[in-house]
Enzyme design. Structure first.
Site, PDB file in Angstrom:
ATOM      1  N   TYR A   1      16.326 -10.417  -4.209  1.00  0.00           N
ATOM      2  CA  TYR A   1      15.115  -9.757  -4.703  1.00  0.00           C
ATOM      3  C   TYR A   1      15.197  -9.584  -6.213  1.00  0.00           C
ATOM      4  O   TYR A   1      16.101  -8.910  -6.728  1.00  0.00           O
ATOM      5  CB  TYR A   1      14.925  -8.395  -4.046  1.00  0.00           C
ATOM      6  CG  TYR A   1      14.729  -8.422  -2.548  1.00  0.00           C
ATOM      7  CD1 TYR A   1      14.431  -9.594  -1.863  1.00  0.00           C
ATOM      8  CD2 TYR A   1      14.852  -7.253  -1.804  1.00  0.00           C
ATOM      9  CE1 TYR A   1      14.251  -9.604  -0.488  1.00  0.00           C
ATOM     10  CE2 TYR A   1      14.676  -7.252  -0.432  1.00  0.00           C
ATOM     11  CZ  TYR A   1      14.374  -8.428   0.219  1.00  0.00           C
ATOM     12  OH  TYR A   1      14.208  -8.434   1.586  1.00  0.00           O
TER      13      TYR A   1
ATOM     14  N   GLY B   1       7.589  -6.439   7.778  1.00  0.00           N
ATOM     15  CA  GLY B   1       6.202  -6.888   7.918  1.00  0.00           C
ATOM     16  C   GLY B   1       5.405  -6.124   8.951  1.00  0.00           C
ATOM     17  O   GLY B   1       4.601  -6.717   9.674  1.00  0.00           O
ATOM     18  N   PRO B   2       5.567  -4.800   9.042  1.00  0.00           N
ATOM     19  CA  PRO B   2       4.885  -4.062  10.114  1.00  0.00           C
ATOM     20  C   PRO B   2       3.367  -4.080   9.999  1.00  0.00           C
ATOM     21  O   PRO B   2       2.679  -3.888  11.006  1.00  0.00           O
ATOM     22  CB  PRO B   2       5.439  -2.635   9.963  1.00  0.00           C
ATOM     23  CG  PRO B   2       5.842  -2.540   8.521  1.00  0.00           C
ATOM     24  CD  PRO B   2       6.379  -3.903   8.187  1.00  0.00           C
TER      25      PRO B   2
ATOM     26  N   GLY C   1      -0.925  -6.571   5.148  1.00  0.00           N
ATOM     27  CA  GLY C   1      -2.119  -5.768   4.904  1.00  0.00           C
ATOM     28  C   GLY C   1      -3.204  -5.882   5.954  1.00  0.00           C
ATOM     29  O   GLY C   1      -4.236  -5.199   5.845  1.00  0.00           O
ATOM     30  N   LEU C   2      -3.012  -6.716   6.993  1.00  0.00           N
ATOM     31  CA  LEU C   2      -4.050  -6.842   8.012  1.00  0.00           C
ATOM     32  C   LEU C   2      -4.232  -5.542   8.794  1.00  0.00           C
ATOM     33  O   LEU C   2      -5.350  -5.212   9.203  1.00  0.00           O
ATOM     34  CB  LEU C   2      -3.733  -7.987   8.974  1.00  0.00           C
ATOM     35  CG  LEU C   2      -3.850  -9.407   8.415  1.00  0.00           C
ATOM     36  CD1 LEU C   2      -3.659 -10.437   9.522  1.00  0.00           C
ATOM     37  CD2 LEU C   2      -5.193  -9.633   7.720  1.00  0.00           C
TER      38      LEU C   2
ATOM     39  N   THR D   1      -4.443  -2.546   7.889  1.00  0.00           N
ATOM     40  CA  THR D   1      -4.847  -1.497   6.949  1.00  0.00           C
ATOM     41  C   THR D   1      -6.373  -1.490   6.881  1.00  0.00           C
ATOM     42  O   THR D   1      -7.038  -2.381   7.419  1.00  0.00           O
ATOM     43  CB  THR D   1      -4.296  -1.733   5.526  1.00  0.00           C
ATOM     44  OG1 THR D   1      -4.966  -2.867   4.932  1.00  0.00           O
ATOM     45  CG2 THR D   1      -2.795  -1.980   5.548  1.00  0.00           C
ATOM     46  N   GLU D   2      -6.905  -0.522   6.177  1.00  0.00           N
ATOM     47  CA  GLU D   2      -8.365  -0.442   6.052  1.00  0.00           C
ATOM     48  C   GLU D   2      -8.938  -1.591   5.221  1.00  0.00           C
ATOM     49  O   GLU D   2     -10.139  -1.878   5.278  1.00  0.00           O
ATOM     50  CB  GLU D   2      -8.771   0.897   5.443  1.00  0.00           C
ATOM     51  CG  GLU D   2      -8.229   1.139   4.049  1.00  0.00           C
ATOM     52  CD  GLU D   2      -8.597   2.502   3.509  1.00  0.00           C
ATOM     53  OE1 GLU D   2      -8.419   2.723   2.299  1.00  0.00           O
ATOM     54  OE2 GLU D   2      -9.068   3.350   4.294  1.00  0.00           O
TER      55      GLU D   2
END
Length: 303
Positions: free
Chosen positions: A51, A198-199, A203-204, A206-207
């Site tokens: 990273y 990747g929980p 971003g899928l 999420t709002e």
């Protein structure tokens, strides 16, 4: 906060912090995130030598050092990817004993620690000399330089080998209601801690799922077209007011540690609010996930 204990006695907070996307170029903002995480009883911080080509370990280690006297926490990092920190690029894969035992010293130096709580192989193929890799980790454990070790992999054949032939404490892989491929493996993996990266599926869950779907998944993903995903997430949004909490509830139900990566303090604050909601959600709320998402399986690297 609930904790899950590994074979080696490490207790992982059910919500943990993935450090890859921290704004390490701004140390003040990064410290605000880490300090808030600690205040919320998050006790596991996950980084990797790759990273930002070592810089992530350096910044995270520097900040965590300031809190050692006030909080009990664990730090995990990863090894196996050779990189050029000057050119800032990955240059190869090396799971060899000599390389691992050299690089652990580099990670310890950057983290400014005398041992690493969890040292993970950052990938792996079935063609690797896996016995040599295992020997390296076992030697590091006996030398007191690491407390435990694990792998980060989505390859069933690699996972199976290390599970049956080593003393891994953990397995890290992407897991969420959409990418549910690991579920077929979980029943056979006893006595190891599952670290779910990747929980929120980029971003899928999420709002802002519509924007993320458009930007990141123009061609869909797995066995879903973008049209499929628009329909599924539209339905979920109508039925549930917090998709993040729904995904967290799914992972809690699977017994996983949620390795939640954030890039801002607000993201972490919002995610902790969703985590609190998830803890009290009834299991019946997961029915829509079973109805809308296919049961996926890994197609490659099975033998």
């Amino acid at each position: 906060m609930e904790y899950i204990e590994s074979k080696s006695g490490l207790a992982f907070s059910r919500m943990s912090l993935g450090c890859m996307n921290l704004p390490i170029e701004d140390e003040i903002r990064t410290e605000e995130i880490i300090e808030y995480a600690l205040s919320q009883n998050i006790n596991y911080f996950d980084t990797a030598d790759l990273y930002q080509y070592g810089e992530n370990e350096t910044v995270v280690g520097k900040i965590l050092k300031r809190y050692r006297s006030r909080y009990n926490f664990h730090t995990g990092t990863k090894v196996g990817n050779e990189f050029d920190k000057t050119l800032k690029k990955k240059i190869g894969w090396n799971p060899g004993r000599k390389y691992i035992k050299t690089q652990v010293q580099e990670s310890l130096r950057r983290l400014d620690m005398d041992h690493i709580d969890l040292y993970q192989l950052h990938g792996g193929t079935i063609e690797d000399d896996k016995e040599e890799t295992i020997l390296a980790f076992e030697e590091l454990k006996s030398e007191g330089l690491i407390r435990s070790y694990g792998i980060s992999s989505i390859r069933p054949n690699v996972i199976d080998y290390y599970y049956k032939n080593s003393n891994i404490d953990t397995l890290m892989l992407q897991l969420n209601p959409l990418d549910n491929r690991p579920v077929e493996l979980l029943e056979d993996l006893k006595d190891i801690v599952i670290l779910a990266r990747g929980p929120l599926m980029q971003g899928l869950f999420t709002e802002r799922h519509e924007a993320h779907l458009k930007e990141k998944f123009p061609d869909g993903i797995l066995n879903y077209s973008q049209k499929d995903l628009r329909g599924i997430f539209g339905t979920l949004r109508r039925e549930h007011d917090d998709l993040t909490a729904l995904s967290f509830k799914y992972l809690i139900d699977k017994g996983a540690v949620i390795v939640n990566g954030v890039s801002s303090l607000k993201q972490l604050e919002d995610n902790m609010n969703s985590f609190e909601k998830a803890a009290s959600m009834p299991k019946e709320d997961l029915r829509s996930l079973d109805e809308l998402f296919k049961k996926e399986k890994y197609e490659d690297h099975r033998s």
